[in-house]
Design an enzyme around this catalytic site. Structure first.
Site, PDB file in Angstrom:
ATOM      1  N   CYS A   2       0.815  -1.204   0.000  1.00 20.35           N
ATOM      2  CA  CYS A   2       0.000   0.000   0.000  1.00 20.35           C
ATOM      3  C   CYS A   2       0.849   1.255   0.000  1.00 20.35           C
ATOM      4  O   CYS A   2       2.067   1.214   0.159  1.00 20.35           O
ATOM      5  CB  CYS A   2      -0.905   0.029   1.239  1.00 20.35           C
ATOM      6  SG  CYS A   2      -1.940  -1.427   1.425  1.00 20.35           S
ATOM      7  N   LEU A  47      -3.236  -2.066  -2.158  1.00 23.52           N
ATOM      8  CA  LEU A  47      -2.969  -3.203  -3.027  1.00 23.52           C
ATOM      9  C   LEU A  47      -3.474  -4.439  -2.287  1.00 23.52           C
ATOM     10  O   LEU A  47      -2.924  -4.807  -1.255  1.00 23.52           O
ATOM     11  CB  LEU A  47      -1.466  -3.320  -3.319  1.00 23.52           C
ATOM     12  CG  LEU A  47      -1.019  -4.465  -4.232  1.00 23.52           C
ATOM     13  CD1 LEU A  47      -1.588  -4.292  -5.632  1.00 23.52           C
ATOM     14  CD2 LEU A  47       0.502  -4.537  -4.274  1.00 23.52           C
ATOM     15  N   ASN A  72       1.059  -0.187   5.813  1.00 18.86           N
ATOM     16  CA  ASN A  72       1.640  -0.731   4.587  1.00 18.86           C
ATOM     17  C   ASN A  72       2.506  -1.922   4.956  1.00 18.86           C
ATOM     18  O   ASN A  72       3.396  -1.804   5.804  1.00 18.86           O
ATOM     19  CB  ASN A  72       2.482   0.341   3.880  1.00 18.86           C
ATOM     20  CG  ASN A  72       3.313  -0.221   2.737  1.00 18.86           C
ATOM     21  OD1 ASN A  72       2.908  -1.164   2.058  1.00 18.86           O
ATOM     22  ND2 ASN A  72       4.484   0.353   2.538  1.00 18.86           N
ATOM     23  N   GLU A  74       2.984  -6.484   5.339  1.00 18.56           N
ATOM     24  CA  GLU A  74       2.357  -7.764   5.676  1.00 18.56           C
ATOM     25  C   GLU A  74       2.933  -8.266   6.997  1.00 18.56           C
ATOM     26  O   GLU A  74       4.151  -8.254   7.183  1.00 18.56           O
ATOM     27  CB  GLU A  74       2.615  -8.826   4.603  1.00 18.56           C
ATOM     28  CG  GLU A  74       2.229  -8.442   3.191  1.00 18.56           C
ATOM     29  CD  GLU A  74       0.738  -8.338   2.954  1.00 18.56           C
ATOM     30  OE1 GLU A  74      -0.036  -8.706   3.860  1.00 18.56           O
ATOM     31  OE2 GLU A  74       0.349  -7.868   1.869  1.00 18.56           O
ATOM     32  N   ASP A  94      -4.635  -9.200   8.089  1.00 17.28           N
ATOM     33  CA  ASP A  94      -3.759  -8.794   9.181  1.00 17.28           C
ATOM     34  C   ASP A  94      -4.013  -7.380   9.681  1.00 17.28           C
ATOM     35  O   ASP A  94      -3.572  -7.011  10.771  1.00 17.28           O
ATOM     36  CB  ASP A  94      -2.286  -8.941   8.770  1.00 17.28           C
ATOM     37  CG  ASP A  94      -1.939  -8.148   7.515  1.00 17.28           C
ATOM     38  OD1 ASP A  94      -2.863  -7.720   6.797  1.00 17.28           O
ATOM     39  OD2 ASP A  94      -0.749  -7.967   7.250  1.00 17.28           O
ATOM     40  N   GLY A 340      15.580 -12.760  -3.285  1.00 16.93           N
ATOM     41  CA  GLY A 340      16.634 -13.361  -2.466  1.00 16.93           C
ATOM     42  C   GLY A 340      17.486 -12.396  -1.673  1.00 16.93           C
ATOM     43  O   GLY A 340      18.513 -12.803  -1.119  1.00 16.93           O
TER      44      GLY A 340
END
Length: 525
Positions: A2, A47, A72, A74, A94, A340
């Site tokens: 977001c 998003l 913003n 996760e 969440d 990665g």
């Protein structure tokens, strides 16, 4: 996930606020929300990743009406936290968990979160404003406080849109010219700060809530380390939308892609100057639908100019443009992509500089500069300031370099990934930056990380069943960009650009940022 924007300035008109927020639509094209509370405006572009229902749109208000939140990122352990604290959730994502945790634990909730996040919470009763970033700074958060009020945002550009006069921070730009990144909360602009990773701010009080553990630590067993990495990858596959993986053919992205086992993988490169061969080997091993994304030398500079102009920030390293080009293609299939970043910092993948540090008896700033700095200019004054938080009494040169790479150097790479992916409305997740893994590896010996002189020996040993033999034994190279060809029309070295090409890259960025008004000489270097 977001874009967030908060402004307490009484002078800001609603239309001005809307335009600033819409400037971050790329960070969240799926929903937009604005709430006015007293002199505050909170805005959010979403998003959708978890709980695709509009009930999780933001700004998000607590059920009792006391708190307003924009967020913003996760938090991957949100289900476990909901169960642990017996939270009464009406949604399945969440966002609500974060709000209920803050009501229950206050700022202490930060210690419970596993994930990447930038959060702003307004207490409508007390007027307190709280904002925070994740431990290692995966998600960005900028702010400016002045007599007119406070502005907080996911990017610099919306903050600049509210300002009549903009001044450059010459110390910040010297940091960039020396190290290709910004450090200790500085940006390219006076008065605009980046909230440091692992910090929160409550009104005018800045607090560091996390630090990398100090001291030596026994190495993990192979079983423990594999479990930590596998769990980190599994957490980052939690999503209500499709997840894919970058796959350069290097060790780190190959491990992540192999463990994630998602249908789509991507690599990017120039014609005749790429890692396609290695990525194909890995993709064939995993059976993924693999995408090779090309970029033309002629379009590289035009894309770079556009990125700098839109973001109002210089680019860190040239391959930031390649990440953007690749993610434009990722968006056609996936909204989340695994990357990665972080493995080189954990396992001393920058073996030349880590070997140098291991051989030193005393800390020598000038010698470190010769090993690490990218520019042709010396500027030890700014380097000393950048390194000050990492140089402590009793620390060996290897301790200092390891902490700097894990916190300072990595932060620049994380900014590169966020900037490139979110501009395409794609969320990048970085399993090797899981804080439980980072904390476990802190203080582990160089001998374990580079056993018998082998770069990333633990990863090669532990994941020999995942990695193709060709990739285990290949020589490490960087993310190749033929700067010599692009700038000077001469052939490039696959080992990386020469110093004069890197210096030209820095000058190009400063010129684009300032409209040609500034060069290295203007910084006094």
């Amino acid at each position: 996930m977001c874009g967030i924007l908060v402004n307490s300035s009484l002078d800001a008109e609603l239309k001005e606020f809307e335009n600033a927020l819409d400037g971050m639509k790329h960070r969240g094209p799926d929903a937009r929300g604005i709430v006015k509370e007293g002199g505050w405006r909170l805005g959010h572009t979403r998003l959708k990743i978890l709980d695709l229902d509009d009930r999780s749109n933001q700004p998000f208000m607590s059920r009792d009406g006391r708190y307003l939140m924009v967020y913003n990122g996760e938090v991957y352990n949100y289900r476990e936290l909901s169960a642990k604290y017996d939270l009464d959730c009406h949604t399945s994502g969440d966002t609500e968990v974060l709000m209920l945790l803050y009501q229950k634990l206050g700022v202490q909730m930060l210690n419970e979160l596993n994930g990447m996040f930038a959060i702003v919470i307004l207490d409508r009763l007390s007027g307190d404003v709280f904002f925070a970033r994740d431990r290692l700074g995966i998600k960005p958060l900028y702010y400016k406080r002045s007599t007119d009020g406070l502005i907080v945002a996911s990017e610099i550009s919306p903050i600049l849109s509210f300002l009549d006069n903009v001044e450059y921070d010459y110390v910040g730009l010297r940091q960039y010219a020396k190290l290709r990144a910004f450090f200790n909360g500085r940006t390219a602009y006076k008065g605009i700060k980046m909230l440091p990773a692992g910090h929160y701010r409550l009104n005018d009080r800045l607090v560091k809530y996390w630090n990398l553990p100090l001291g030596e630590q026994q190495a993990p067993s192979d079983e423990e380390l594999r479990d930590l990495i596998e769990k980190a990858v599994r957490r980052r596959c939690i999503s209500d939308v499709e997840v894919g993986s970058y796959l350069s053919g290097g060790l780190d992205s190959t491990i992540v892609a192999g463990l994630a086992d998602k249908p789509h993988t991507w690599t990017v490169g120039f014609d005749g100057y790429n890692e396609f061969e290695w990525a194909r080997i890995a993709a064939e091993r995993f059976g993924s639908q693999h995408h090779e994304v090309g970029i033309e030398r002629e379009e590289f500079l035009s894309m770079a100019r556009k990125m700098i102009g839109e973001r109002r920030e210089p680019l860190s390293v040239p391959n930031e443009v390649l990440l953007l080009r690749m993610t434009q293609e990722v968006k056609k299939h996936n909204t989340v992509v695994l990357s990665g970043e972080g493995a080189d910092e954990l396992f001393f993948g920058y073996d030349r500089i880590f070997r140098w540090a291991a051989e030193q008896k005393e800390w020598d700033l000038r010698a470190f500069s010769a090993q690490y700095s990218y520019g042709l200019h010396e500027d030890l004054e700014v380097l000393e300031d950048v390194m000050a938080p990492f140089v402590a009494e009793g620390q060996t040169p290897l301790d200092i370099v390891a902490r700097f790479f894990q916190i300072g150097h990595l932060h620049g790479l994380l900014r590169r990934v966020d900037n490139s992916t979110m501009r395409c409305s794609v969320e990048a997740r970085v399993p090797f930056v899981d804080h439980t893994l980072v904390e476990r590896m802190a203080g582990v010996s160089a001998e374990f990380r580079m056993k018998d002189g082998e770069v990333k020996a633990p990863l090669k040993r532990i994941f020999s069943d995942v990695l193709p033999d060709e990739i285990i034994h290949r020589r490490k190279i960087g993310f190749p960009v033929p700067l010599e060809e692009i700038f000077f029309g001469r052939s490039s070295d696959q080992n990386g650009p020469q110093r004069d090409a890197l210096d030209h890259w820095l000058k190009f960025n400063l010129k684009c940022l300032t409209g040609g008004e500034m060069d290295l000489a203007d910084l006094g270097i």
